[in-house]
Design an enzyme around this catalytic site. Structure first.
Site, short mmCIF file in Angstrom:
data_model
loop_
_atom_site.label_atom_id
_atom_site.label_comp_id
_atom_site.label_asym_id
_atom_site.label_seq_id
_atom_site.Cartn_x
_atom_site.Cartn_y
_atom_site.Cartn_z
N ALA A 287 -0.80 -3.67 13.55
CA ALA A 287 -0.46 -2.30 13.17
C ALA A 287 0.40 -1.64 14.23
CB ALA A 287 -1.74 -1.49 12.97
N GLY B 230 -0.76 -1.59 9.22
CA GLY B 230 -0.28 -0.23 8.98
C GLY B 230 0.78 0.20 9.97
N ASN C 281 0.82 -1.20 0.00
CA ASN C 281 0.00 0.00 0.00
C ASN C 281 0.87 1.26 0.00
OD1 ASN C 281 -2.37 1.63 0.19
ND2 ASN C 281 -3.37 0.01 1.35
N HIS D 270 23.74 0.27 12.06
CA HIS D 270 25.04 0.77 12.49
C HIS D 270 25.42 0.14 13.83
CE1 HIS D 270 24.24 3.89 9.47
NE2 HIS D 270 23.08 4.06 10.08
N ARG E 115 -0.52 -15.27 19.76
CA ARG E 115 -1.22 -16.54 19.55
C ARG E 115 -0.83 -17.14 18.22
NH1 ARG E 115 -6.39 -16.20 16.66
NH2 ARG E 115 -6.85 -14.04 16.06
#
Length: 201
Positions: free
Chosen positions: A169, A151, A83, A113, A192
């Site tokens: 998300a 997201g 997306n 790093h 789970r």
């Protein structure tokens, strides 16, 4: 070893070496063309992605804006949806399996790093020397087939997410996630098992 060989081997390398500057310039030119295309210009978009990525399967969509470092180290399977507003820092390989959904604002990082300051900074660095002022190395990331990344998920260098996983998300994935897991949080943890996997968490 060349700087590219060091990079792909997970060793510290000079990220300002000419080869990487060439990779970045090519990726940015292709992304500029990609972003200029309309949503419905799917054939043209696919053509650019085939040039940009190391490999791309069929039925792959990448929403815009999209940012990557080199492009050439991204390998994508079939039936993948990425997306809008995703960032792939592909200094090492990012491998994405089949039937994967990646939501908006997902960030996948391979570059990192050293944590210790004395190891991170280059002691004799001077402006114009052709090197970055700090040490950089990169570790590959793998996203297994059948995964769904929600997201804003962040995946850190060296992580493998097993097949069939759902990552909640906003999670920050700092270590490997076993297959068929729902995992959430910062740091991301398995809460789970799914897909008929009865293994205890």
């Amino acid at each position: 070893m060349t700087e590219l060989e060091k990079c792909m081997a997970g060793e510290c390398y000079n990220c300002h070496d000419e080869i990487f500057l060439e990779f970045k310039a090519r990726a940015r030119a292709l992304l500029k063309d990609y972003h200029s295309l309309a949503y419905e210009q799917k054939e043209e978009k696919t053509g650019i992605l085939k040039q940009l990525f190391g490999n791309i399967g069929s039925n792959v969509s990448v929403g815009t804006p999209f940012i990557c470092d080199y492009g050439r180290n991204v390998y994508i399977g079939n039936n993948v949806s990425i997306n809008m507003n995703c960032t792939f820092v592909d200094c090492n390989e990012i491998r994405i399996g089949d039937c994967v959904m990646i939501a908006s604002n997902v960030q996948i990082y391979t570059a990192t790093h050293p944590v210790e300051l004395k190891e991170r900074l280059i002691e004799d660095w001077t402006r114009g020397c052709g090197k970055h002022f700090c040490q950089t190395y990169a570790l590959p990331v793998t996203i297994g087939s059948g995964c769904w990344l929600g997201g804003g998920v962040i995946v850190l260098p060296g992580v493998t997410i097993g097949e069939g996983c759902v990552i909640g998300a906003g999670s920050v994935v700092t270590k490997d996630i076993p297959a068929n897991s729902v995992a959430v949080g910062n740091p991301c943890r398995v809460i789970r098992k799914i897909n008929g996997d009865e293994q205890d968490v």
